[in-house]
Design a protein around this motif. Sequence first.
Motif, mmCIF file in Angstrom:
data_model
loop_
_atom_site.group_PDB
_atom_site.id
_atom_site.type_symbol
_atom_site.label_atom_id
_atom_site.label_comp_id
_atom_site.label_asym_id
_atom_site.label_seq_id
_atom_site.Cartn_x
_atom_site.Cartn_y
_atom_site.Cartn_z
ATOM 1 N N PHE A 1 -1.728 -3.594 -10.439
ATOM 2 C CA PHE A 1 -2.139 -5.253 -10.627
ATOM 3 C C PHE A 1 -1.101 -5.956 -9.723
ATOM 4 O O PHE A 1 -1.405 -6.825 -8.769
ATOM 5 N N MET A 2 0.282 -5.578 -10.083
ATOM 6 C CA MET A 2 1.373 -6.336 -9.129
ATOM 7 C C MET A 2 1.371 -5.949 -7.549
ATOM 8 O O MET A 2 1.623 -6.994 -6.918
ATOM 9 N N THR A 3 0.773 -4.572 -7.364
ATOM 10 C CA THR A 3 0.606 -4.359 -5.856
ATOM 11 C C THR A 3 -0.544 -5.209 -5.216
ATOM 12 O O THR A 3 -0.345 -5.781 -4.010
ATOM 13 N N VAL A 4 -1.512 -5.178 -5.792
ATOM 14 C CA VAL A 4 -2.872 -5.951 -5.405
ATOM 15 C C VAL A 4 -2.432 -7.409 -5.212
ATOM 16 O O VAL A 4 -2.769 -8.281 -4.099
ATOM 17 N N VAL A 5 -1.798 -8.179 -6.208
ATOM 18 C CA VAL A 5 -1.248 -9.479 -6.328
ATOM 19 C C VAL A 5 -0.159 -9.801 -5.110
ATOM 20 O O VAL A 5 -0.488 -10.894 -4.328
ATOM 21 N N LEU A 6 0.433 -8.852 -4.749
ATOM 22 C CA LEU A 6 1.459 -8.792 -3.548
ATOM 23 C C LEU A 6 1.017 -8.961 -2.294
ATOM 24 O O LEU A 6 1.180 -9.730 -1.350
ATOM 25 N N ALA A 7 0.106 -8.047 -2.152
ATOM 26 C CA ALA A 7 -0.922 -7.785 -0.989
ATOM 27 C C ALA A 7 -1.674 -8.982 -0.901
ATOM 28 O O ALA A 7 -1.725 -9.506 0.418
ATOM 29 N N VAL A 8 -2.332 -9.583 -1.661
ATOM 30 C CA VAL A 8 -3.194 -10.772 -1.422
ATOM 31 C C VAL A 8 -2.388 -12.062 -1.090
ATOM 32 O O VAL A 8 -2.638 -12.600 -0.069
ATOM 33 N N GLY A 9 -1.178 -12.058 -1.663
ATOM 34 C CA GLY A 9 -0.081 -13.180 -1.494
ATOM 35 C C GLY A 9 0.320 -13.096 -0.004
ATOM 36 O O GLY A 9 0.462 -14.067 0.861
ATOM 37 N N VAL B 1 0.897 -1.156 -0.035
ATOM 38 C CA VAL B 1 0.058 -0.105 0.119
ATOM 39 C C VAL B 1 0.821 1.294 0.034
ATOM 40 O O VAL B 1 0.607 2.230 -0.860
ATOM 41 N N ILE B 2 1.999 1.141 0.677
ATOM 42 C CA ILE B 2 2.812 2.610 0.871
ATOM 43 C C ILE B 2 3.454 2.623 -0.508
ATOM 44 O O ILE B 2 3.513 3.761 -1.073
ATOM 45 N N LEU B 3 3.976 1.473 -1.156
ATOM 46 C CA LEU B 3 4.642 1.660 -2.546
ATOM 47 C C LEU B 3 3.423 2.159 -3.527
ATOM 48 O O LEU B 3 3.903 3.097 -4.427
ATOM 49 N N LEU B 4 2.200 1.775 -3.418
ATOM 50 C CA LEU B 4 1.255 2.140 -4.170
ATOM 51 C C LEU B 4 1.141 3.917 -4.176
ATOM 52 O O LEU B 4 0.958 4.435 -5.184
ATOM 53 N N ILE B 5 0.996 4.477 -2.735
ATOM 54 C CA ILE B 5 0.787 5.659 -2.717
ATOM 55 C C ILE B 5 1.910 6.546 -3.190
ATOM 56 O O ILE B 5 1.592 7.619 -3.825
ATOM 57 N N ILE B 6 3.248 6.024 -2.799
ATOM 58 C CA ILE B 6 4.342 6.893 -3.311
ATOM 59 C C ILE B 6 4.277 6.683 -5.046
ATOM 60 O O ILE B 6 4.739 7.917 -5.189
#
Length: 239
Positions: A212-220, A187-192
């Motif tokens: 998309f990659m951020t969501v996949v990473l967070a879900v994982g 989430v922090i990476l996405l905000i940045i």
Amino acid sequence: MKKFEITIFRSGKGAGMMAIAFCISAVIGVCMPFILKGAHGSFTFGAIIFFALPLLSYPFIKQKCMEKALLFFDDQGFKLEELENDQTISLNWNELESFRIQPFKNISGKGFILKLKFRDGRKYSLPVIGVNLWEESTIDDNAGLLFTFFKQVKAYNEQPIFKDKEILFLPNFFATNLGQYLLVLPVILLIIDLEYRSLHHIPLKRNYPFLFMTVVLAVGFWDQRKKDRQIYQTLSNLL
């Protein structure tokens, strides 16, 4: 004394053999167009070899990485006898400081890694394949390997003379508080990233792959934490 016959999976040996298989397939795949002198389909044939050879060799490699062993438990400690290389490892319970149980599920099968930490700083990992920790019946089986191990640890910890030397059962990384904070990282990476694009007037539609990659990473991360906490809590009930 209780005895268990287990199967150990040496992933390090498997990784080395897979690396060799990939290197051989890469050499053959690259050389194939030159061997066939650029004939029609030579590049396709080389690509097929590159991907097919490691896959075809995996069952052989997997079999070579599995070793039979005997595990003995008693009130003093436990002993591991590796049958193929004739190696014996003995441990007294008062030598053990803490341990972790790391379940795994991959193309090799289902199992767990018993990670031991000794009071003198030594560490030892025992990868056991063929035990499914995602089934509670496996954990609750009073004749099973894990139930017996935890029963012996509990009996040791309950002895008054070892009150200051209790064996600790520690959670895996994702089940700790630090692992919880890791969930916030995507989430922090996405905000940045969004702030950077806003400052430089970059269209949001170019952000879709990163989103998309951020969501996949967070879900994982969330899924791994959920599984690790569930298994840790179930195993903790045995102590």
